[in-house]
Design an enzyme around this catalytic site. Structure first.
Site, short mmCIF file in Angstrom:
data_model
loop_
_atom_site.label_atom_id
_atom_site.label_comp_id
_atom_site.label_asym_id
_atom_site.label_seq_id
_atom_site.Cartn_x
_atom_site.Cartn_y
_atom_site.Cartn_z
N HIS A 104 74.48 -16.26 13.74
CA HIS A 104 75.38 -16.64 12.65
C HIS A 104 76.81 -16.22 13.00
O HIS A 104 77.04 -15.53 13.99
CB HIS A 104 74.92 -16.05 11.32
N HIS A 149 79.12 -14.30 11.58
CA HIS A 149 79.79 -13.03 11.25
C HIS A 149 80.35 -12.40 12.52
O HIS A 149 79.74 -12.48 13.60
CB HIS A 149 78.78 -12.06 10.59
N ASP A 206 80.52 -9.48 13.73
CA ASP A 206 79.75 -8.52 14.54
C ASP A 206 78.72 -9.21 15.42
O ASP A 206 78.01 -8.55 16.18
CB ASP A 206 79.10 -7.43 13.65
N HIS A 207 78.67 -10.55 15.35
CA HIS A 207 77.74 -11.30 16.19
C HIS A 207 78.45 -12.27 17.14
O HIS A 207 77.83 -12.80 18.05
CB HIS A 207 76.72 -12.06 15.32
N HIS A 222 70.52 -14.95 4.57
CA HIS A 222 71.62 -14.00 4.70
C HIS A 222 72.74 -14.49 3.78
O HIS A 222 72.56 -15.48 3.07
CB HIS A 222 72.03 -13.97 6.18
N ASP A 267 70.56 -11.63 11.06
CA ASP A 267 70.62 -10.86 9.82
C ASP A 267 69.88 -11.61 8.72
O ASP A 267 70.07 -12.82 8.54
CB ASP A 267 72.08 -10.67 9.38
N HIS A 286 70.03 -3.64 14.62
CA HIS A 286 71.04 -3.80 13.57
C HIS A 286 70.93 -2.62 12.60
O HIS A 286 70.71 -2.76 11.40
CB HIS A 286 70.84 -5.15 12.84
ZN LIG Z 1 75.39 -8.33 11.41
ZN LIG Z 2 75.71 -10.93 9.09
#
Ligand SMILES: [Zn+2]
Ligand SMILES: [Zn+2]
EC number: 3.1.26.11
Length: 312
Positions: A63, A65, A67-68, A140, A211, A269
Site C-alpha cells: 500500500h 503509506h 513507511d512502505h 486497512h 497492514d 510491523h
Molecule cells: Zn505500515
Molecule cells: Zn499502513
C-alpha cells in the site's frame, strides 16, 4: 528460499527497527530476489547485507503509506548507479506508478533500466513456470494488499541407474530428463522423463500481508501456507485501538495463522512502543494461540529447507 527482513517497524523508523521491507531471496530457484515493500532507507539496510540491488527484479508494494514506499526513489536510483540493467517490475496499488514517475521526473532521476508497472487487483498478479503470485485486498485505512507466493511442484529426483539401464549416456541428456523433457536416443528409442524420475515434489507457499486489521481475506491468503508474515502493530491489551487504526494485534495474527492451518507465523510491523523486554511476553501471548510463531527483527534471516523454517 530465504527471507531477509530489512525493516520490521511500524509507521516510522526507530533505532532498532526500520520501516517495512522484506527480501524474498529466490537465488537458488530462479536467480533473483523479490522485494516486498520499500520503506525509507531500505537501500541503507541493503548495504548491510550481501544483496545486490540489480538482483532485485520484482518489487511488490502492499500500500501507499510512506513507511512502505518512501525508500523506492532512492533504491531505484542506486540500482541504476550500481549497474542494474535488467527490467524491474513494480507491482502495487493504483497511484503507485504516478507517484514513482513524478518523483523520478521532478528530481531529474534517470535510470539505466526499464521499469514496468503492474497495477494490482484481486487475483493472479504474476505467473511463470515456477511461481504464481496472487493478491487480495486487506482491511486497512487505505487500499492495501496481501500477497501469496506459491512455488509450483518441482521435478522429482532423477533415477540415474534406471536411466543408464535404458541406454541414456552420461551427460546433458540426463539433465534434460531430470527437468521433464522426453529424449530420443541415437538408436531412435524414446525415453520418457516420467520413466526415470520420482514423483513431483511439493513447492512452498509464503503469504506476505500488508497492514491490516483482522480480516477474512488474510485467512484466505494464508490458507495452508508454509509461512505467513503478518503485521502485529498492537498487542492483546490494545485490541480495540488496533481495529480502529486498521491494524492487528499479536494474537489476531496468531488467530489468522491458526484458522488458516498455516505451518509457521512470523510477526512484523512491530510498534516502537514495545521495548525489547516487552517482546518476550508479546511473543508468548501469540504462541499460546499458535505455537510456531516468531518475531522478525531487522536483518533476521530465515531459510525454508526440507519443509521447515530455520532461523539463520
Ligand atoms: Zn505500515
Ligand atoms: Zn499502513
Amino acid at each position: 528460499m530465504q527471507l531477509q527482513f530489512l525493516g520490521t517497524g511500524a509507521g516510522m523508523p526507530s533505532k532498532d527497527r526500520n520501516t517495512s521491507a522484506l527480501a524474498v531471496k529466490l537465488l537458488e530457484e530462479c536467480g533473483s530476489i523479490w522485494l516486498f515493500d520499500c520503506g525509507e532507507a531500505t537501500q541503507h539496510q541493503i548495504l548491510h547485507t550481501t544483496i545486490k540491488p540489480r538482483k532485485i527484479d520484482k518489487i511488490f508494494i502492499t500500500h501507499l503509506h510512506g513507511d512502505h514506499i518512501f525508500g523506492l526513489p532512492g533504491f531505484l536510483s542506486s540500482r541504476s548507479f550500481l549497474g542494474g540493467e535488467e527490467l524491474l517490475t513494480i507491482y502495487g496499488p493504483k497511484g503507485l506508478q504516478q507517484w514513482v514517475e513524478q518523483t523520478l521526473k521532478l528530481s531529474n532521476t534517470h535510470v539505466t533500466y526499464s521499469i514496468a508497472f503492474v497495477e494490482v487487483e484481486e487475483g493472479i498478479v504474476f505467473e511463470d513456470s515456477q511461481f504464481i503470485v496472487r493478491a487480495m485486498p486487506l482491511e486497512h485505512v487505505i487500499e492495501c494488499f496481501g500477497y501469496r507466493i506459491e512455488q509450483k511442484a518441482l521435478p522429482g529426483e532423477l533415477l540415474i541407474d534406471k536411466a543408464i539401464q535404458l541406454g541414456v549416456p552420461k551427460g546433458p541428456l540426463l539433465g534434460k530428463l531430470k527437468v521433464g523433457y522426453d529424449i530420443t536416443l541415437d538408436d531412435g528409442s524414446i525415453v520418457l522423463s516420467k520413466e526415470v524420475t520420482s514423483e513431483l515434489k511439493e513447492g512452498f507457499t509464503v503469504t506476505i500481508l500488508g497492514d491490516t486489521k483482522f480480516c477474512s481475506n488474510a485467512i484466505t491468503l494464508a490458507e495452508k501456507a508454509d509461512i505467513v508474515i503478518h503485521e502485529a502493530t498492537f498487542d492483546h491489551s490494545t485490541i480495540e485501538l488496533a481495529a480502529q487504526y486498521g491494524h492487528a494485534t499479536n494474537t489476531e495474527a496468531a488467530k489468522v495463522a491458526q484458522l488458516a492451518n498455516a505451518k509457521y507465523l512470523i510477526l512484523n510491523h512491530i510498534s516502537a512502543r514495545f521495548l525489547k523486554s516487552d517482546l518476550i511476553p508479546f511473543l508468548k501471548e501469540a504462541q499460546e494461540q499458535f505455537p510456531n510463531t516468531f518475531i522478525a527483527n531487522d536483518q533476521t534471516q530465515y531459510e525454508w529447507r526440507q519443509h521447515q523454517l530455520h532461523e539463520l
